[in-house]
Design a protein around this motif. Structure first.
Motif, PDB file in Angstrom:
ATOM      1  N   ALA A  47       0.882  -1.101  -0.073  1.00 41.03           N
ATOM      2  CA  ALA A  47       0.034   0.031   0.033  1.00 41.03           C
ATOM      3  C   ALA A  47       1.073   1.153  -0.084  1.00 41.03           C
ATOM      4  N   ILE A  48       2.149   1.265   0.759  1.00 47.28           N
ATOM      5  CA  ILE A  48       2.758   2.506   0.685  1.00 47.28           C
ATOM      6  C   ILE A  48       3.365   2.422  -0.781  1.00 47.28           C
ATOM      7  N   GLY A  49       3.592   1.493  -1.539  1.00 44.08           N
ATOM      8  CA  GLY A  49       3.998   1.725  -2.900  1.00 44.08           C
ATOM      9  C   GLY A  49       3.044   2.186  -3.607  1.00 44.08           C
ATOM     10  N   TRP A  64      -0.904  10.277  -0.491  1.00 44.29           N
ATOM     11  CA  TRP A  64      -0.103  10.521   0.646  1.00 44.29           C
ATOM     12  C   TRP A  64      -1.042   9.843   1.911  1.00 44.29           C
ATOM     13  N   LEU A  65      -2.129  10.177   1.790  1.00 45.03           N
ATOM     14  CA  LEU A  65      -3.126   9.644   3.109  1.00 45.03           C
ATOM     15  C   LEU A  65      -2.961   8.280   3.199  1.00 45.03           C
ATOM     16  N   GLU A  66      -2.884   7.500   1.736  1.00 47.45           N
ATOM     17  CA  GLU A  66      -2.779   6.114   1.657  1.00 47.45           C
ATOM     18  C   GLU A  66      -1.572   5.678   2.290  1.00 47.45           C
ATOM     19  N   VAL A  67      -0.591   6.465   1.995  1.00 49.21           N
ATOM     20  CA  VAL A  67       0.869   6.081   2.555  1.00 49.21           C
ATOM     21  C   VAL A  67       0.941   6.416   4.056  1.00 49.21           C
ATOM     22  N   ALA A  68       0.297   7.254   4.609  1.00 51.76           N
ATOM     23  CA  ALA A  68       0.132   7.480   5.986  1.00 51.76           C
ATOM     24  C   ALA A  68      -0.406   6.340   6.762  1.00 51.76           C
ATOM     25  N   ALA A  69      -1.835   5.841   6.092  1.00 48.26           N
ATOM     26  CA  ALA A  69      -2.534   4.856   6.721  1.00 48.26           C
ATOM     27  C   ALA A  69      -1.667   3.491   6.337  1.00 48.26           C
ATOM     28  N   LEU A  78       1.010   3.000   9.250  1.00 47.23           N
ATOM     29  CA  LEU A  78       0.474   2.678  10.468  1.00 47.23           C
ATOM     30  C   LEU A  78       0.208   0.995  10.533  1.00 47.23           C
ATOM     31  N   VAL A  79      -0.009   0.387   9.159  1.00 48.09           N
ATOM     32  CA  VAL A  79      -0.389  -1.019   9.201  1.00 48.09           C
ATOM     33  C   VAL A  79       1.000  -1.644   9.163  1.00 48.09           C
ATOM     34  N   VAL A  80       2.070  -1.115   8.875  1.00 46.18           N
ATOM     35  CA  VAL A  80       3.486  -1.754   8.840  1.00 46.18           C
ATOM     36  C   VAL A  80       3.746  -1.691  10.258  1.00 46.18           C
ATOM     37  N   LYS A  81       3.513  -0.636  11.002  1.00 44.56           N
ATOM     38  CA  LYS A  81       3.969  -0.474  12.335  1.00 44.56           C
ATOM     39  C   LYS A  81       3.324  -1.535  13.222  1.00 44.56           C
ATOM     40  N   ARG A  82       2.037  -1.848  12.805  1.00 41.27           N
ATOM     41  CA  ARG A  82       1.223  -2.858  13.572  1.00 41.27           C
ATOM     42  C   ARG A  82       1.897  -4.225  13.295  1.00 41.27           C
ATOM     43  N   GLY A  83       2.399  -4.464  12.260  1.00 38.54           N
ATOM     44  CA  GLY A  83       2.903  -5.566  11.947  1.00 38.54           C
ATOM     45  C   GLY A  83       4.377  -6.024  12.388  1.00 38.54           C
ATOM     46  N   LEU A  84       5.082  -4.974  12.526  1.00 40.38           N
ATOM     47  CA  LEU A  84       6.378  -4.896  13.103  1.00 40.38           C
ATOM     48  C   LEU A  84       6.507  -4.803  14.771  1.00 40.38           C
ATOM     49  N   THR A  85       5.531  -4.266  15.382  1.00 34.93           N
ATOM     50  CA  THR A  85       5.389  -4.138  16.701  1.00 34.93           C
ATOM     51  C   THR A  85       4.565  -5.452  17.261  1.00 34.93           C
ATOM     52  N   GLY A  86       3.629  -6.028  16.643  1.00 34.61           N
ATOM     53  CA  GLY A  86       2.708  -6.805  17.039  1.00 34.61           C
ATOM     54  C   GLY A  86       1.687  -6.470  17.877  1.00 34.61           C
ATOM     55  N   HIS A  87       1.560  -4.996  18.036  1.00 31.14           N
ATOM     56  CA  HIS A  87       0.436  -4.319  18.928  1.00 31.14           C
ATOM     57  C   HIS A  87      -0.549  -3.651  18.110  1.00 31.14           C
ATOM     58  N   CYS A  88      -1.607  -3.824  18.409  1.00 31.76           N
ATOM     59  CA  CYS A  88      -3.018  -3.043  17.689  1.00 31.76           C
ATOM     60  C   CYS A  88      -3.374  -2.328  18.562  1.00 31.76           C
ATOM     61  N   ASN A  89      -3.513  -0.978  18.584  1.00 32.09           N
ATOM     62  CA  ASN A  89      -4.456  -0.129  19.582  1.00 32.09           C
ATOM     63  C   ASN A  89      -5.823  -0.302  19.390  1.00 32.09           C
ATOM     64  N   VAL A  90      -6.048  -0.287  18.200  1.00 35.24           N
ATOM     65  CA  VAL A  90      -7.654  -0.541  17.852  1.00 35.24           C
ATOM     66  C   VAL A  90      -8.147  -1.839  18.517  1.00 35.24           C
TER      67      VAL A  90
END
Length: 87
Positions: free
Chosen positions: A21-23, A34-39, A42-54
């Motif tokens: 989605a970033i690409g 750029w809104l799609e990149v921002a979202a 956050l999805v990549v961050k969720r995958g890397l950290t293993g933590h989902c705030n939602v």
């Protein structure tokens, strides 16, 4: 507080889908891209950290919290009329 609450397969899929989605967002460009990149970041961050705030927020809403916000009405003391029996 930042404990892992996302499974390993979901983490791997989040990273893969987020990078794609970033690409896509970068290629699209403009505000929408750029809104799609921002979202996607956050999805990549969720995958890397293993933590989902939602997921953390929604899993914290137990039955007790829901019943405090929207209590069920007390049952009516009247009984429903009996159904006629078939012959």
């Amino acid at each position: 507080m930042n404990q892992q609450n996302v499974g390993n397969w979901v983490r791997a899929l989040s990273v893969a889908i987020g990078l794609a989605a970033i690409g896509k967002g970068v290629r699209r460009g403009g505000l929408t891209g750029w809104l799609e990149v921002a979202a996607a970041v956050l999805v990549v961050k969720r995958g890397l950290t293993g933590h989902c705030n939602v997921k953390e927020v929604f899993s914290g809403l137990g039955q007790a919290a829901v019943s405090e916000v929207h209590p069920l009405p007390e049952p009516s003391p009247r009984r429903r009329p009996a159904r006629p029996t078939r012959r």
